[in-house]
Design a protein around this motif. Structure first.
Motif, PDB file in Angstrom:
ATOM      1  N   VAL A 358      70.486  88.488  19.370  1.00  0.00           N
ATOM      2  CA  VAL A 358      70.239  87.430  20.327  1.00  0.00           C
ATOM      3  C   VAL A 358      69.802  86.208  19.540  1.00  0.00           C
ATOM      4  CG1 VAL A 358      67.803  88.069  20.685  1.00  0.00           C
ATOM      5  CG2 VAL A 358      69.048  86.824  22.468  1.00  0.00           C
ATOM      6  N   VAL A 365      69.027  84.459  14.221  1.00  0.00           N
ATOM      7  CA  VAL A 365      69.121  85.415  15.325  1.00  0.00           C
ATOM      8  C   VAL A 365      68.051  86.486  15.143  1.00  0.00           C
ATOM      9  CG1 VAL A 365      71.586  85.081  15.754  1.00  0.00           C
ATOM     10  CG2 VAL A 365      70.859  86.755  14.047  1.00  0.00           C
ATOM     11  N   ALA A 394      69.898  93.112  23.975  1.00  0.00           N
ATOM     12  CA  ALA A 394      69.085  91.902  23.934  1.00  0.00           C
ATOM     13  C   ALA A 394      69.815  90.793  24.661  1.00  0.00           C
ATOM     14  CB  ALA A 394      68.790  91.501  22.488  1.00  0.00           C
ATOM     15  N   SER A 395      69.055  89.844  25.208  1.00  0.00           N
ATOM     16  CA  SER A 395      69.632  88.668  25.863  1.00  0.00           C
ATOM     17  C   SER A 395      68.596  87.555  25.866  1.00  0.00           C
ATOM     18  CB  SER A 395      70.075  88.997  27.298  1.00  0.00           C
ATOM     19  OG  SER A 395      68.951  89.279  28.117  1.00  0.00           O
ATOM     20  N   ARG A 396      69.080  86.349  26.200  1.00  0.00           N
ATOM     21  CA  ARG A 396      68.199  85.187  26.210  1.00  0.00           C
ATOM     22  C   ARG A 396      68.498  84.355  27.453  1.00  0.00           C
ATOM     23  NH1 ARG A 396      67.946  80.580  21.397  1.00  0.00           N
ATOM     24  NH2 ARG A 396      66.875  78.965  22.616  1.00  0.00           N
ATOM     25  N   ASP A 397      67.462  83.904  28.132  1.00  0.00           N
ATOM     26  CA  ASP A 397      67.618  83.011  29.270  1.00  0.00           C
ATOM     27  C   ASP A 397      66.544  81.932  29.202  1.00  0.00           C
ATOM     28  OD1 ASP A 397      65.283  84.278  30.070  1.00  0.00           O
ATOM     29  OD2 ASP A 397      66.279  85.541  31.570  1.00  0.00           O
ATOM     30  N   ILE A 401      63.400  85.609  25.593  1.00  0.00           N
ATOM     31  CA  ILE A 401      64.283  86.632  25.024  1.00  0.00           C
ATOM     32  C   ILE A 401      63.870  87.990  25.551  1.00  0.00           C
ATOM     33  CG2 ILE A 401      64.979  87.775  22.888  1.00  0.00           C
ATOM     34  CD1 ILE A 401      64.712  85.094  21.486  1.00  0.00           C
ATOM     35  N   TRP A 402      64.870  88.748  26.023  1.00  0.00           N
ATOM     36  CA  TRP A 402      64.674  90.102  26.512  1.00  0.00           C
ATOM     37  C   TRP A 402      65.186  91.091  25.470  1.00  0.00           C
ATOM     38  CZ3 TRP A 402      62.352  91.057  31.254  1.00  0.00           C
ATOM     39  CH2 TRP A 402      62.247  89.961  32.118  1.00  0.00           C
ATOM     40  N   LEU A 403      64.413  92.168  25.290  1.00  0.00           N
ATOM     41  CA  LEU A 403      64.803  93.246  24.391  1.00  0.00           C
ATOM     42  C   LEU A 403      64.703  94.556  25.146  1.00  0.00           C
ATOM     43  CD1 LEU A 403      62.726  92.223  21.208  1.00  0.00           C
ATOM     44  CD2 LEU A 403      65.140  91.740  21.652  1.00  0.00           C
ATOM     45  N   VAL A 435      69.406  91.499  31.388  1.00  0.00           N
ATOM     46  CA  VAL A 435      69.320  90.058  31.621  1.00  0.00           C
ATOM     47  C   VAL A 435      68.189  89.809  32.603  1.00  0.00           C
ATOM     48  CG1 VAL A 435      71.752  89.564  31.167  1.00  0.00           C
ATOM     49  CG2 VAL A 435      71.014  90.132  33.488  1.00  0.00           C
ATOM     50  N   VAL A 617      77.213  85.878  18.749  1.00  0.00           N
ATOM     51  CA  VAL A 617      76.114  85.041  19.241  1.00  0.00           C
ATOM     52  C   VAL A 617      76.231  83.671  18.605  1.00  0.00           C
ATOM     53  CG1 VAL A 617      73.611  84.698  19.222  1.00  0.00           C
ATOM     54  CG2 VAL A 617      74.555  86.967  19.670  1.00  0.00           C
TER      55      VAL A 617
END
Length: 1011
Positions: A358, A365, A394-397, A401-403, A435, A617
């Motif tokens: 991410v 990253v 993993a994601s990002r908003d 950042i989410w793991l 997410v 990414v």
């Protein structure tokens, strides 16, 4: 149309943004010193790959060949094939153990051997020097050339210079201290540096005396110049250090590196490379940034690359940088190359797999794995943090950042992970996708059908009944309209919004197989899957077919700051220009091309197809990151390394079924050459596997042939003639050497391809045609003769019938009439009338017998004309009292049948006329060969013929006309005249060649035959 207009509008926005970014971005390429030595693309050639062992010297000549001096001879390398070099002209080398190499900028190669031998190679020619030319008997440690054209050599017995073909010792006479020259070097200013056992000295450009730089030197193995102009030396006992910096103190130019270096090289970016005798390669990226102190061999400041890292041998003795920027190292077991790859590998710890990525804030990253701590990775290094839990998604908003992993969910705040929630099932092994929901909660896909939503402190499970398959989403994405996109296996997408769920599948045009990547692009959403790339707009989908091989296994899909698309696929990383993708949407049949970055560009392994996803990414600084099963790589799309040098092309050899020979300026091939092979090469040493060739045989090929990366052209049964073979090449970036190389090819003709052979064949055809025509005429003549014989036979039959019937009947009537007349008294007038009538009947019978004789008589019954004429004379002598005398002169054998018959007919008619009308006492028939003519003459001594009769003939008689017609038939000239003294002369003349065909030439006979 709505679909196309929408995507075209967003493409236009991207193009504007891309143009602005291109203008604003820094155009300088990344400095290779930012890389660790382990991040270079390394390739090793050992004896197994055909490389020679015990490499002692390296050089690159102007034609691009890399030359390897070894203890057993001289080799050259074109990037693909090693070839032991033997000069074709000038004789073989006088020694085999190479100590030094020098490639002058003007071309050619100097080779220094051990024990006092040197050679200069120019193409296939070699010029050798030994003691007879003044060269000392010691080893030539180094050879170099100064801008004034002088060639210098450092030998065990001192410094020497080549002067008009002879080597002269110049050390003491030019102020150089010491008796031995251990090494020499020419710097960028054109100064000649020489290291002796007593000092390091330099000769100014154009100068005549050396100046001593320092006397504090040991046994110098190599001399090199740093980027700032300082001179460094590698000493056998003292390590690597700066030895001269002009007016400044050399100690201020850099540290002392305590390692036994056998070579020394500052590359174009200023990094220092040092091969060692037993400890691999050392590299110092930024020498001037190091403290002014002694640095040991094990210091981290000197990067290390050894045999266990893939080096061919820890014993390395030579190093150079080629014209394309590659670093080459020669060692005891082979050859090694270090080059800057397009894809920069991340320096991850060994054993790391299954990379969840991410984008981090600002740059780099975050990378989580199943077996290594969470780390922040950028182009310059790696920074691990305290979280050691396995991370599988993993994601990002906007919230951060989410793991996700088997241990639950985490949030990253200021680079620190904070636990968010445990998984709904403690026995679950991981998270497939995660997410945020934009409201403080999260959507999570685990390996159970449906999707889980964490909200208000608890988990909610949605089995997703609208989806036609019983599975969990592989990828999740929130778009700008707060819709949740879920990609499933077996070609299904679910879009969740406030208005409900919408399923997009094969019925809507989707055909990507398992959905493994989603990319929002305004009104469009790009979809990557196992079967390629598709796009969804307004609930409808369509596939994008690529030019060339179709994409497979697309598990990562991103767009860079310029708008270009990048796909992480099974073939490698593929870049698709935004203009090409826009055209593909406007034109359904258009297949956009892609630029492939694969293992040759530094890509390790293949992207994951199941988890973790996605595998591509975009970092905040614009750098793109791609994960594979074997590591992570990155690339700056604004500064992709590019090779601007066109590859030199050369033709190496040619071979036929008989053998193989080195190529010269021309190839002379014998006739009946069944197969011609022409081997060529291009010396692009960075990525020789991607060099592409095309060739053409001018005079034989009507267009260029694309050879791909094959380095050989094959022609089967080349026809005879003169041709010019041309070949061009393009490097890995498509830079073409349009001039290429050429060679003349001459294929000899076989005997049956010679002009005289064609003329001979034409003559044979003409002769055969003539023979066939002649045989046809003979056949026609035979048929004509047969018909003539039939006519003669018919004439004889008619003659017999007339004789046996009509004449006998008339004779009987005459005798009967005579008997009646005898009964009439003589004194009766009636008796006189009857006697006169009987006389007339006798005359008619005589004439009828003559005509019957004419019907039966035929010259063809006699083989020769003179014999037939004598027989005719005898026949007339029995019936007439006037003698017929026949006289012949000359050889009459071989007389043509037609000529014989017609002359016989003429003679018979003339004799008959003379006996019947001339009332003479003698008829002479003469036949003779006179000069080139055959003459037939019939003369009588009678009363002659009136002029009117000669001119017009007698009414009701056809004898004279028949004589002239017979003469015309055989091309003869006839004259009929009456003499003043009485009598008639009939003379016939014709050429001997016409009368006797066998005596004439074949052309005359052919002409006569045609007539």
């Amino acid at each position: 149309m709505r679909f196309q207009r929408a995507i075209a509008a967003w493409m236009s926005v991207w193009l504007v943004v891309a143009g602005w970014l291109a203008f604003a971005c820094d155009t300088l390429a990344a400095d290779s010193r930012d890389r660790d030595i382990g991040q270079f693309y390394h390739t090793a050639w050992t004896i197994r790959e055909g490389a020679p062992g015990q490499v002692t010297a390296l050089a690159q000549t102007r034609d691009g060949y890399l030359w390897l001096g070894t203890q057993t001879g001289l080799y050259r390398f074109d990037g693909v094939r090693f070839e032991r070099y033997h000069p074709r002209e000038g004789g073989d080398f006088l020694a085999s153990s190479v100590a030094s190499l020098y490639a002058p900028p003007s071309g050619g190669l100097w080779v220094g051997f051990r024990y006092g031998v040197a050679s200069f190679i120019d193409g296939d020619h070699a010029m050798h020097y030994a003691a007879s030319s003044g060269l000392p008997t010691g080893t030539l440690y180094a050879i170099g050339g100064t801008p004034d054209g002088n060639i210098w050599a450092a030998t065990f017995n001192g410094l020497v210079r080549l002067d008009h073909g002879r080597w002269i010792s110049v050390g003491p006479s030019m102020g150089l201290p010491g008796m031995r020259a251990r090494n020499l070097f020419v710097d960028r200013e054109g100064r000649l540096w020489v290291a002796t056992e007593d000092a390091l000295a330099w000769l100014p450009r154009g100068g005549h005396r050396f100046e001593v730089a320092t006397r504090e030197v040991g046994r110098v193995n190599r001399i090199a110049e740093a980027a700032d102009g300082s001179i460094w030396v590698a000493e056998a006992d003292g390590g690597v250090r700066p030895a001269w910096t002009g007016e400044a103190d050399p100690a201020e130019a850099g540290p002392v590196l305590r390692l036994s270096s056998a070579g020394l090289l500052f590359d174009r970016d200023g990094a220092l490379w040092m091969p060692t005798l037993g400890d691999g390669i050392r590299r110092v990226p930024r020498v001037r940034d190091l403290p002014r102190r002694v640095i040991g061999a094990e210091s981290a400041e000197a990067q290390r690359f050894v045999e266990r890292d893939g080096l061919s041998s820890d014993y390395a003795s030579s190093v150079i940088q080629d014209r394309e920027g590659n670093i080459w190292v020669g060692g005891s077991r082979g050859l090694d190359r270090f080059r800057v790859s397009r894809l920069l590998p991340a320096m991850l710890p060994s054993g790391a797999t299954d990379f969840a990525m991410v984008a981090a804030k600002n740059h780099g990253v975050w990378v989580g794995t199943k077996s290594r701590p969470l780390s922040r990775v950028d182009a310059n290094g790696i920074e691990p943090i305290a979280l050691t839990e396995a991370i599988t998604a993993a994601s990002r908003d906007a919230d951060g950042i989410w793991l996700g992993g088997p241990g639950g969910l985490w949030r990253l705040h200021d680079g620190k992970p904070e636990p968010f929630a445990p998984l709904p099932y403690p026995d679950y092994s991981g998270v497939q996708a995660v997410v945020g929901d934009g409201k403080g909660g999260a959507w999570v896909s685990v390996n159970r059908p449906g999707i889980f939503h964490f909200t208000e402190g608890g988990w909610e499970h949605d089995p997703l009944p609208a989806v036609p398959i019983d599975s969990a989403p592989l990828v999740l994405m929130n778009d700008r309209r707060a819709r949740l996109w879920m990609g499933f296996a077996r070609n299904n997408i679910l879009v969740r919004s406030q208005g409900g769920d919408v399923v997009i599948g094969s019925g809507e045009g989707l055909a990507v197989g398992n959905v493994t990547a989603l990319l929002e692009d305004g009104e469009a959403v790009w979809v990557g899957g196992e079967l390629g790339i598709g796009v969804v707009i307004a609930g409808r989908a369509r596939m994008i077919a690529m030019a060339g091989d179709p994409l497979r296994g697309v598990s990562g899909l991103v767009r860079d700051h310029r708008g270009d698309f990048w796909a992480n696929a099974a073939q490698g990383v593929v870049r698709i220009a935004t203009a090409d993708m826009a055209r593909a949407l406007e034109e359904p049949d258009y297949r956009p091309p892609g630029t492939l970055f694969d293992s040759l560009d530094g890509l390790p392994g293949t992207p994951a197809q199941f988890r973790p996803l996605p595998t591509a990414v975009v970092a905040d600084d614009g750098r793109l990151w791609f994960a594979t099963t074997s590591g992570i790589v990155s690339i700056d799309p604004a500064h992709v390394p590019r090779n601007p040098l066109a590859p030199p092309v050369s033709i190496r050899s040619f071979s036929t079924d008989v053998g193989t020979w080195p190529a010269g300026p021309r190839i002379d091939l014998p006739a009946y050459t069944e197969r011609l092979r022409i081997a060529f090469t291009a010396t692009s040493l960075s990525v020789p596997e991607r060099v592409r060739f095309r060739y053409r045989m001018e005079g034989l090929d009507t267009r260029w042939r694309d050879a791909g990366n094959d380095r050989e052209a094959v022609y089967t049964d080349p026809p005879p003639g003169h041709y010019v073979f041309r070949v061009t090449a393009a490097n890995e970036d498509g830079v073409v050497n349009e001039e290429g190389a050429s060679i003349e090819v001459n294929v000899a003709r076989a005997f049956y391809q010679m002009p005289w052979f064609f003329l001979l064949c034409l003559l044979a055809v003409v002769l055969l045609a003539w023979l066939a025509f002649f045989l046809r005429l003979r056949s026609m003549a035979s048929q004509l003769r047969a018909r003539l014989q039939e006519r003669h036979a018919e004439r004889e039959r008619i003659a017999r019938e007339l004789h046996d019937t009509l004449l006998q009947s008339i004779q009987g009537l005459t005798m009967r009439f005579q008997a009646i007349a005898n009964r009439v008294p003589p004194e009766e007038p009636l008796r006189g009338e009857m006697e006169r009538a009987l006389d007339r009947a006798d005359e008619a019978l005589v004439e009828a017998r003559d005509r019957v004789r004419d019907l039966r008589a035929h010259a063809g019954e006699s083989a020769r004309l003179d014999v037939a004429l004598r027989a005719l004379s005898s026949a007339y002598a029995a019936e007439h009292t006037v003698p017929v005398v026949v006289t012949t002169y000359g050889d009459l054998r071989g007389l043509d049948d037609l000529v014989r018959d017609e002359l016989y007919g003429i003679a018979r008619e003339a004799v008959h006329n003379a006996l019947t009308h001339a009332q003479g006492n003698r008829v002479d028939v003469e036949l003779r060969v006179e000069d080139a003519e055959l003459l037939l003459s019939v003369r009588d001594d009678g009363r002659g013929i009136d002029e009117a009769v000669l001119r017009d003939g007698r009414e009701g008689h056809w004898g004279l006309r028949g004589i002239r017609e017979r003469a015309a038939t055989i091309d003869a000239l006839v004259s009929i005249a009456s003499r003043l003294d009485g009598g008639t002369d009939v003379c016939v003349r014709l050429p001997v060649a016409r009368a006797f065909p066998h005596r004439a030439g074949w052309l005359r006979r052919l002409r006569d035959t045609l007539r």
